[in-house]
Design a protein around this motif. Structure first.
Motif, PDB file in Angstrom:
ATOM      1  N   CYS A 142       0.887  -1.361  -0.041  1.00 19.89           N
ATOM      2  CA  CYS A 142       0.033   0.105   0.003  1.00 19.89           C
ATOM      3  C   CYS A 142       0.985   1.195  -0.031  1.00 19.89           C
ATOM      4  O   CYS A 142       0.450   2.294  -0.547  1.00 19.89           O
ATOM      5  CB  CYS A 142      -0.906  -0.002   1.198  1.00 19.89           C
ATOM      6  SG  CYS A 142      -2.276  -1.052   1.078  1.00 19.89           S
ATOM      7  N   ASP A 143       2.165   1.131   0.788  1.00 21.80           N
ATOM      8  CA  ASP A 143       2.826   2.310   0.897  1.00 21.80           C
ATOM      9  C   ASP A 143       3.526   2.705  -0.342  1.00 21.80           C
ATOM     10  O   ASP A 143       3.881   3.793  -0.721  1.00 21.80           O
ATOM     11  CB  ASP A 143       3.712   2.160   1.892  1.00 21.80           C
ATOM     12  CG  ASP A 143       3.351   2.203   3.411  1.00 21.80           C
ATOM     13  OD1 ASP A 143       1.966   2.299   3.558  1.00 21.80           O
ATOM     14  OD2 ASP A 143       3.987   1.730   4.118  1.00 21.80           O
ATOM     15  N   THR A 144       3.862   1.598  -1.218  1.00 20.55           N
ATOM     16  CA  THR A 144       4.495   1.901  -2.372  1.00 20.55           C
ATOM     17  C   THR A 144       3.837   1.845  -3.985  1.00 20.55           C
ATOM     18  O   THR A 144       4.252   2.456  -4.707  1.00 20.55           O
ATOM     19  CB  THR A 144       5.650   0.798  -2.771  1.00 20.55           C
ATOM     20  OG1 THR A 144       5.307  -0.286  -2.619  1.00 20.55           O
ATOM     21  CG2 THR A 144       6.646   0.989  -1.498  1.00 20.55           C
ATOM     22  N   ALA A 145       2.242   1.650  -3.502  1.00 20.60           N
ATOM     23  CA  ALA A 145       1.548   1.392  -5.030  1.00 20.60           C
ATOM     24  C   ALA A 145       1.197   2.777  -5.079  1.00 20.60           C
ATOM     25  O   ALA A 145       0.744   3.453  -4.472  1.00 20.60           O
ATOM     26  CB  ALA A 145       0.681   0.330  -4.705  1.00 20.60           C
ATOM     27  N   HIS A 146       0.440   2.811  -6.439  1.00 19.93           N
ATOM     28  CA  HIS A 146       0.067   4.058  -7.064  1.00 19.93           C
ATOM     29  C   HIS A 146      -1.241   3.544  -7.851  1.00 19.93           C
ATOM     30  O   HIS A 146      -1.162   2.713  -8.388  1.00 19.93           O
ATOM     31  CB  HIS A 146       0.907   4.756  -7.865  1.00 19.93           C
ATOM     32  CG  HIS A 146       2.324   5.328  -7.144  1.00 19.93           C
ATOM     33  ND1 HIS A 146       2.319   6.314  -6.433  1.00 19.93           N
ATOM     34  CD2 HIS A 146       3.648   4.714  -7.090  1.00 19.93           C
ATOM     35  CE1 HIS A 146       3.428   6.563  -5.784  1.00 19.93           C
ATOM     36  NE2 HIS A 146       4.061   5.585  -6.424  1.00 19.93           N
ATOM     37  N   GLY A 147      -2.106   4.559  -7.913  1.00 22.96           N
ATOM     38  CA  GLY A 147      -3.307   4.268  -8.799  1.00 22.96           C
ATOM     39  C   GLY A 147      -4.226   3.087  -8.582  1.00 22.96           C
ATOM     40  O   GLY A 147      -4.332   2.880  -7.087  1.00 22.96           O
TER      41      GLY A 147
END
Length: 172
Positions: A142-147
């Motif tokens: 969650c901390d590194t994902a986007h969109g």
């Protein structure tokens, strides 16, 4: 002994049969919509009978005589074999591998353990141990994902956290 490759239906029928000799119709009542297992997950009567046939073929169940039917023919009683009893006992304390299976398989296991007066804590502890690293990995994702990837990761994270909270609430 390796655990037999059974479907969830077959595991449920085996665990119910491990409670004592029974016939298919009685087991089908337990897994019907109004039954104690059916309120969690329903197994239609034909699938109960199919499971009993397979369990017998695998040597996990065996004929145990007949019982008079209430309004029909004799009912074929079955009992669990020693191998079936061991397999069912092992399955009941084995945590589920996927968060999605907490809703069905884990809750069914809790219900089956409760029916026999067993202690659910070993299963609950093992399940919580299985879920904690999943929660941690999903938090990182969650901390590194986007969109959209972040939305999917967030959904999975929140679901995993809810499953972990369930373990904590059952432990009380």
């Amino acid at each position: 002994m390796d655990s037999p490759a059974l479907s969830l239906t077959e595991w449920v029928v085996l665990a119910l049969l491990a409670e004592g000799p029974a016939h298919g119709f009685a087991l089908a009542r337990l897994t019907a919509a109004s039954g104690p297992i059916g309120t969690i997950w329903q197994v239609p009567r034909p699938l109960v009978y199919r499971a009993l046939d397979r369990l017998t073929d695998l040597g996990l169940a065996e004929p145990a005589g007949t019982e008079p039917g209430h309004a029909g023919p004799q009912r074929r009683m079955l009992s669990v074999t020693a191998a079936g009893r061991r397999a069912a006992a092992d399955w009941l304390v084995r945590p589920v591998d996927h968060i999605r299976d907490v809703r069905t398989e884990f809750l069914i296991k809790l219900a089956l353990i409760d029916r026999t007066g067993g202690d659910p804590q070993p299963l609950v502890d093992a399940q919580a141990d299985r879920i904690r690293p999943i929660v941690a990995a999903l938090r990182q994702r969650c901390d590194t994902a986007h969109g959209l990837e972040r939305a999917v990761a967030s959904w999975r994270y929140e679901t995993a956290v809810a499953a972990l909270r369930l373990m904590e609430s059952v432990s009380r």
